[in-house]
Scaffold this motif. Structure first.
Motif, PDB file in Angstrom:
ATOM      1  N   THR A  65       0.817  -1.216   0.000  1.00 13.68           N
ATOM      2  CA  THR A  65       0.000   0.000   0.000  1.00 13.68           C
ATOM      3  C   THR A  65       0.852   1.268   0.000  1.00 13.68           C
ATOM      4  N   LEU A  66       1.705   1.442   1.021  1.00 12.61           N
ATOM      5  CA  LEU A  66       2.448   2.698   1.147  1.00 12.61           C
ATOM      6  C   LEU A  66       3.460   2.915   0.033  1.00 12.61           C
ATOM      7  N   PHE A  67       4.292   1.915  -0.240  1.00 12.25           N
ATOM      8  CA  PHE A  67       5.304   2.084  -1.285  1.00 12.25           C
ATOM      9  C   PHE A  67       4.678   2.248  -2.677  1.00 12.25           C
ATOM     10  N   PRO A  68       3.688   1.417  -3.045  1.00 10.72           N
ATOM     11  CA  PRO A  68       3.050   1.619  -4.355  1.00 10.72           C
ATOM     12  C   PRO A  68       2.373   2.985  -4.478  1.00 10.72           C
ATOM     13  N   TYR A  69       1.852   3.504  -3.373  1.00  2.00           N
ATOM     14  CA  TYR A  69       1.231   4.832  -3.422  1.00  2.00           C
ATOM     15  C   TYR A  69       2.251   5.879  -3.866  1.00  2.00           C
ATOM     16  N   VAL A  70       3.445   5.817  -3.316  1.00  2.00           N
ATOM     17  CA  VAL A  70       4.493   6.774  -3.692  1.00  2.00           C
ATOM     18  C   VAL A  70       4.833   6.639  -5.166  1.00  2.00           C
ATOM     19  N   LEU A  71       5.062   5.416  -5.610  1.00  2.04           N
ATOM     20  CA  LEU A  71       5.479   5.204  -6.997  1.00  2.04           C
ATOM     21  C   LEU A  71       4.384   5.589  -7.990  1.00  2.04           C
ATOM     22  N   SER A  72       3.143   5.305  -7.659  1.00  3.84           N
ATOM     23  CA  SER A  72       2.046   5.556  -8.608  1.00  3.84           C
ATOM     24  C   SER A  72       1.640   7.024  -8.671  1.00  3.84           C
ATOM     25  N   THR A  73       1.927   7.772  -7.620  1.00  7.17           N
ATOM     26  CA  THR A  73       1.503   9.179  -7.589  1.00  7.17           C
ATOM     27  C   THR A  73       2.669  10.160  -7.688  1.00  7.17           C
ATOM     28  N   LEU A  74       3.886   9.656  -7.786  1.00  5.18           N
ATOM     29  CA  LEU A  74       5.075  10.504  -7.723  1.00  5.18           C
ATOM     30  C   LEU A  74       5.085  11.584  -8.803  1.00  5.18           C
ATOM     31  N   ASP A  75       4.854  11.206 -10.041  1.00  2.00           N
ATOM     32  CA  ASP A  75       4.900  12.167 -11.145  1.00  2.00           C
ATOM     33  C   ASP A  75       3.839  13.257 -10.957  1.00  2.00           C
ATOM     34  N   GLU A  76       2.619  12.848 -10.701  1.00  2.00           N
ATOM     35  CA  GLU A  76       1.519  13.794 -10.508  1.00  2.00           C
ATOM     36  C   GLU A  76       1.763  14.686  -9.296  1.00  2.00           C
ATOM     37  N   PHE A  77       2.275  14.092  -8.217  1.00  2.00           N
ATOM     38  CA  PHE A  77       2.524  14.843  -6.992  1.00  2.00           C
ATOM     39  C   PHE A  77       3.582  15.922  -7.217  1.00  2.00           C
ATOM     40  N   LEU A  78       4.664  15.550  -7.874  1.00  2.71           N
ATOM     41  CA  LEU A  78       5.732  16.520  -8.095  1.00  2.71           C
ATOM     42  C   LEU A  78       5.289  17.646  -9.028  1.00  2.71           C
ATOM     43  N   LYS A  79       4.475  17.321 -10.021  1.00  4.18           N
ATOM     44  CA  LYS A  79       3.949  18.369 -10.900  1.00  4.18           C
ATOM     45  C   LYS A  79       3.119  19.375 -10.108  1.00  4.18           C
ATOM     46  N   ALA A  80       2.336  18.872  -9.165  1.00  4.95           N
ATOM     47  CA  ALA A  80       1.431  19.737  -8.396  1.00  4.95           C
ATOM     48  C   ALA A  80       2.149  20.532  -7.316  1.00  4.95           C
ATOM     49  N   HIS A  81       3.275  19.987  -6.798  1.00  6.56           N
ATOM     50  CA  HIS A  81       3.900  20.603  -5.622  1.00  6.56           C
ATOM     51  C   HIS A  81       5.351  21.027  -5.847  1.00  6.56           C
TER      52      HIS A  81
END
Length: 235
Positions: free
Chosen positions: A21-37
């Motif tokens: 759960t935790l590790f896949p969350y980081v990998l799956s949202t990393l690109d979108e998260f960095l674009k937003a923040h």
């Protein structure tokens, strides 16, 4: 025992929660998260820490200072670290920062073993103190307990320790924790699924119990007490 010192992964929380759960969350949202923040002031120290860490590790993908390449190169570095299961402070810092948004948005929820929660509540009602010692950052620990499937459990936790106090397999780390909480090692019970950690705490003079949970790695031969139900540990 007057103090209980708990590991998280494989002890209070299923080991699968972190890896599935935790590790896949980081990998799956990393690109979108960095674009937003990407320009958020609070993210900048994490970016710099990852850059500094990459320079220390010659094998790591380096993070570019070129604005056109910086984000993609940071993603490559994080993916590389996570593939190798690196436990650098820089990586853990970014993960904790991202998980904070995940928990607060309701996309993540900490998972706890029922008996661990019941035992924590019972220990504190008896006047005992409960502390957490995990390789995960203090922020990550607080998120798991603060946004758990049993509600906010932080009210029961007296304090948190991560590897800033020292490696979990080092006897000195447990001595430092005992000194910090002003308790004699023999009055502290440490519970973990990792035998090397158990051995280190035992050498420091603490009471120890090996956590036995579904999904944990097979245990080597040992002579320590084991438990899969913490509600029985009330001596």
């Amino acid at each position: 025992m007057k103090v209980i010192l708990l590991d998280i992964e494989g002890t209070t929380t299923p080991i699968s929660f972190v890896h599935d759960t935790l590790f896949p969350y980081v990998l799956s949202t990393l690109d979108e998260f960095l674009k937003a923040h990407w320009t958020d002031p609070e993210l900048q120290p994490h970016i710099q820490a990852l850059k500094d860490q990459a320079l220390k590790d010659q094998d790591a993908p380096q993070i570019s200072n070129d604005p056109a390449e910086a984000r993609e190169s940071l993603i490559a570095n994080v993916q590389w670290q996570m593939k190798l299961d690196k436990k650098t402070g820089a990586l853990k810092g970014l993960q904790g920062y991202m998980w904070r948004f995940g928990y607060r948005s309701g996309k993540l929820q900490g998972v706890m073993f029922d008996d661990a929660v019941e035992a924590i509540r019972q220990w504190t009602s008896e006047g005992k103190q409960v502390y957490i010692y995990s390789s995960g950052s203090v922020e990550a620990q607080k998120l798991i307990f603060g946004y758990s499937d049993h509600g906010n459990l932080l009210q029961y936790i007296s304090g948190h320790y991560d590897t800033k106090v020292g490696a979990k397999t080092s006897t000195d780390s447990y001595r430092k924790i005992a000194e910090d909480i002003q308790a004699k090692p023999e009055n502290i019970l440490f519970i973990s699924d990792n035998i090397r950690e158990i051995e280190a705490a035992d050498k420091a003079g603490m009471q120890v119990v090996v956590s036995v949970r579904p999904g944990n790695a097979p245990l080597p031969l040992h002579s320590f007490a084991e438990s899969s139900d913490f509600t029985t540990l009330h001596k």
